[in-house]
Design an enzyme around this catalytic site. Structure first.
Site, short mmCIF file in Angstrom:
data_model
loop_
_atom_site.label_atom_id
_atom_site.label_comp_id
_atom_site.label_asym_id
_atom_site.label_seq_id
_atom_site.Cartn_x
_atom_site.Cartn_y
_atom_site.Cartn_z
N ASP A 1 6.58 -7.25 -8.50
CA ASP A 1 6.08 -5.88 -7.85
C ASP A 1 6.16 -6.15 -6.33
OD1 ASP A 1 4.50 -3.27 -7.87
OD2 ASP A 1 3.86 -4.59 -6.20
N LYS B 1 8.28 0.24 -3.43
CA LYS B 1 7.92 1.38 -3.18
C LYS B 1 8.23 1.76 -1.71
CE LYS B 1 3.68 -1.17 -4.87
NZ LYS B 1 4.09 -2.48 -4.55
N HIS C 1 4.05 4.89 -2.01
CA HIS C 1 3.00 3.80 -1.61
C HIS C 1 1.84 4.54 -1.51
CE1 HIS C 1 2.84 -0.77 -0.21
NE2 HIS C 1 1.93 -0.18 -0.99
#
Length: 282
Positions: free
Chosen positions: A48, A78, A111
């Site tokens: 991530d 993101k 995000h």
């Protein structure tokens, strides 16, 4: 979930590993490449990152040089707070893909729902962003799309015009901050929940955590991650040392009792360690 190799099934039928490796605050550096490759070597298949983290190039290098095929890894990034809206989203996505230098993203998230740059027009900006997300998804450049830090009001606004519903919502989740309402909403709408800051940023001092860890001969970190797993969340722990990376994945050989989980509710008095999505100062 019985091992780091287990996964959840997204609403579109895709698979997402049940634990991920977080990269927040890891720098753009060879050390980060080495840390991520170590995590992959230790069994992690879910990485991530985010444009805001400033480490996408290092993440991409680790993915490309780890020795695994691209389809053996699940990679998330993101959209940053300054790039909401259709055109800006498209431009930053291309920057993210150039940074990562990989063929596709497994998951792309908005995000934050109401950053300062669009606070007074967040609904319209997110509508444009989601239109871009849907186009990229339908073109196969992203395998799944979702959001982060979205509460019910933000999701309801997005769903007014969306043709593809978010598949994931990444939230601050840990025993201090349970967010039951949005978690229940996501469950009812087939949105997988990921937990960021699952280790409460290393605040391991509370007696209930210490005692629970002793009870199972585990670390406090392992107890916290097990708590996430048992709540059906995908935790995203970060660590820099190999022994900690291994330890954070070793959470499938014990089960917290109902009494343990009930006792840990005392931590809820401490609350969030992050920002509220509607008032975040960025």
């Amino acid at each position: 979930m019985n091992s780091i190799n287990d996964y959840y099934v997204l609403s579109n039928g895709g698979k997402i590993p049940c634990i991920g490796f977080g990269t927040w605050k890891l720098p753009e550096a060879d050390t980060t490449v080495d840390i991520i490759k170590t995590a992959i070597d230790c069994g992690y298949r879910h990485i991530d990152t985010a444009f805001m983290y400033g480490n996408e190039k290092s993440v991409g290098k680790a993915i490309r040089t780890c020795g695994l095929k691209r389809n053996e890894l699940f990679v998330t990034s993101k959209l940053s707070n300054n790039s909401h809206g259709y055109e800006k989203t498209m431009k930053e996505f291309e920057m993210t893909m150039e940074n990562l230098d990989i063929e596709y993203l497994d998951l792309y998230l908005i995000h934050w729902p109401r950053p300062l740059a669009i606070r007074d027009m967040w609904k319209e900006a997110n509508e444009g962003t989601w239109k871009a997300f849907e186009e990229l998804y339908k073109a196969g450049k992203i395998k799944a799309i979702g959001v982060s830090n979205f509460l019910e009001t933000h999701l309801e606004a997005l769903l007014e015009t969306a043709t593809v519903a978010p598949m994931v919502n990444q939230l601050e989740l840990h025993p201090q901050f349970v967010q039951r309402d949005i978690v229940e909403y996501c469950k009812n709408h087939r949105i997988i929940v990921e937990a960021y800051s699952p280790l409460i940023r290393g605040d391991f001092s509370h007696p209930v955590l210490v005692e629970t860890a002793k009870k199972y001969n585990k670390s406090v970190a392992q107890v916290l991650l097990r708590w996430s797993i048992q709540h059906g969340f995908i935790p995203l722990p970060k660590a820099s040392k190999r022994e900690r990376i291994i330890e954070n994945a070793d959470i499938f050989d014990f089960q917290l009792s109902d009494e343990d989980i009930e006792a840990m509710k005392v931590l809820e008095a401490k609350g969030s360690i992050g920002s509220h999505p509607d008032t975040a100062p960025f």
